[in-house]
Design a protein around this motif. Sequence first.
Motif, PDB file in Angstrom:
ATOM      1  N   ALA A   1      -5.497   7.590  -5.672  1.00  0.00           N
ATOM      2  CA  ALA A   1      -6.754   7.168  -6.625  1.00  0.00           C
ATOM      3  C   ALA A   1      -8.176   6.866  -6.484  1.00  0.00           C
ATOM      4  N   ALA A   2      -8.037   6.261  -5.225  1.00  0.00           N
ATOM      5  CA  ALA A   2      -8.907   5.879  -5.105  1.00  0.00           C
ATOM      6  C   ALA A   2      -9.913   6.723  -4.061  1.00  0.00           C
TER       7      ALA A   2
ATOM      8  N   SER B   1      -6.218   7.516 -13.536  1.00  0.00           N
ATOM      9  CA  SER B   1      -5.574   5.957 -13.037  1.00  0.00           C
ATOM     10  C   SER B   1      -6.908   5.232 -13.347  1.00  0.00           C
TER      11      SER B   1
ATOM     12  N   LEU C   1      -1.543  -2.535 -14.605  1.00  0.00           N
ATOM     13  CA  LEU C   1      -0.678  -1.228 -14.116  1.00  0.00           C
ATOM     14  C   LEU C   1       0.113  -1.698 -15.393  1.00  0.00           C
TER      15      LEU C   1
ATOM     16  N   TYR D   1      -0.311   5.300  -4.099  1.00  0.00           N
ATOM     17  CA  TYR D   1      -0.950   6.547  -6.404  1.00  0.00           C
ATOM     18  C   TYR D   1      -1.890   5.410  -5.764  1.00  0.00           C
ATOM     19  N   ARG D   2      -2.574   4.379  -5.854  1.00  0.00           N
ATOM     20  CA  ARG D   2      -3.407   3.864  -5.388  1.00  0.00           C
ATOM     21  C   ARG D   2      -4.343   4.875  -4.639  1.00  0.00           C
ATOM     22  N   ASP D   3      -3.732   5.504  -3.067  1.00  0.00           N
ATOM     23  CA  ASP D   3      -4.832   5.447  -2.418  1.00  0.00           C
ATOM     24  C   ASP D   3      -5.415   6.619  -2.726  1.00  0.00           C
TER      25      ASP D   3
ATOM     26  N   LEU E   1       3.679   2.719  -5.263  1.00  0.00           N
ATOM     27  CA  LEU E   1       2.311   2.548  -5.389  1.00  0.00           C
ATOM     28  C   LEU E   1       1.085   2.416  -4.601  1.00  0.00           C
ATOM     29  N   LYS E   2       1.292   1.933  -3.878  1.00  0.00           N
ATOM     30  CA  LYS E   2       0.287   1.641  -2.430  1.00  0.00           C
ATOM     31  C   LYS E   2       0.267   3.509  -2.483  1.00  0.00           C
TER      32      LYS E   2
ATOM     33  N   PHE F   1     -12.314   0.752 -11.809  1.00  0.00           N
ATOM     34  CA  PHE F   1     -11.250   1.721 -10.414  1.00  0.00           C
ATOM     35  C   PHE F   1     -10.221   0.329 -10.633  1.00  0.00           C
ATOM     36  N   SER F   2     -11.224  -1.034  -9.342  1.00  0.00           N
ATOM     37  CA  SER F   2     -10.579  -2.242  -9.136  1.00  0.00           C
ATOM     38  C   SER F   2     -10.207  -3.189 -10.563  1.00  0.00           C
TER      39      SER F   2
ATOM     40  N   TRP G   1      -6.869  -1.402 -11.803  1.00  0.00           N
ATOM     41  CA  TRP G   1      -5.733  -1.148 -10.226  1.00  0.00           C
ATOM     42  C   TRP G   1      -5.164  -3.062 -10.379  1.00  0.00           C
TER      43      TRP G   1
END
Lengths: 127, 179
Positions: free
Chosen positions: B54-55, B107, B171, B50-52, B47-48, B162-163, B166
């Motif tokens: 997307a960021a 995302s 999610l 994937y999140r990074d 998840l981290k 984005f915020s 997530w």
Amino acid sequence: MGFMVVTLEALALKISVSKDFSRYPGGRFAADGKFSGEEFRDRILVPALKAAKRRSEQVVVNLDDTAGYASSFLEETFGGLVRVRGFSAKELLGGLLRIEAKNPLYAAYKVLAEKYIRDAEPLARAG
Amino acid sequence: MTPEELSQVSKAFGDALTSHSQVGFNPYTVVVSAAVGAFFGVLSSWLKGYRDSAASDGDILVETIDEAADLASEYWLAEKSDHAHAEARLTGLQTRISLLAQNFYGSVRRYDRRVISEMLPDLFDALTGGEFGSRSRSIDTIRARRAQELSALLAARIRVAFSQSWTLLSLVLRKIGLE
């Protein structure tokens, strides 16, 4: 007794900007260079719209596969139909003209082209 | 509860603890606990990542929008001259923004996708509308300012999207198709 299904798709006159005009559309006026919005409108789109209107057909303009558009090209092409060429936004968006962007990359240009038609005012009324 | 009853409950609790400690570790419990721990470890690390990623997509999109807005402001504030280079770059930047936005949409929530995609045409109008490409164009201060304004609004919306996309709830809802 059989029925023949006639869809709007079958009665559509299709124009692809990239195939029938240019992959590299230019600016607003013909005087500014090749492949302008004015040239596309007057040489390709207006004759197609007039023919389609006579035969109660629809013109479909496909925006895909070009190298992008200047918004001024779109405004002169589509807004110019109302402002300069005497079509009404109602008849264009009511079925005579359909602007399509199958590739989502061109979705913003489709929205913009339709907005230009809605916002345009005939020159006489605009003063 | 009387003191006698309290004493009995306390003794029973002590006996239970003693008997549990005599049983020792159950190997199956240990294996299952380790497996559950490993699963959540892998999940959180995925998840981290994937999140990074997307960021990073969002950052690149915002940078490109800023670049386009700055170039457009320069273009609209300059006296007419040979601007073929800036014109080619601006139409190219619009294509790049469309591509990056498509990538970013994967995302974020459907609602945010719609809001951002509705803002893009207005930005494109500010960048390359009006007398763009015309040899007789004049300085257009309104369009120069509008390009900056819309790019700032869009950048802020991308950050918010984005915020908000997530959070754990968002999610889960997105994964089960109920976003």
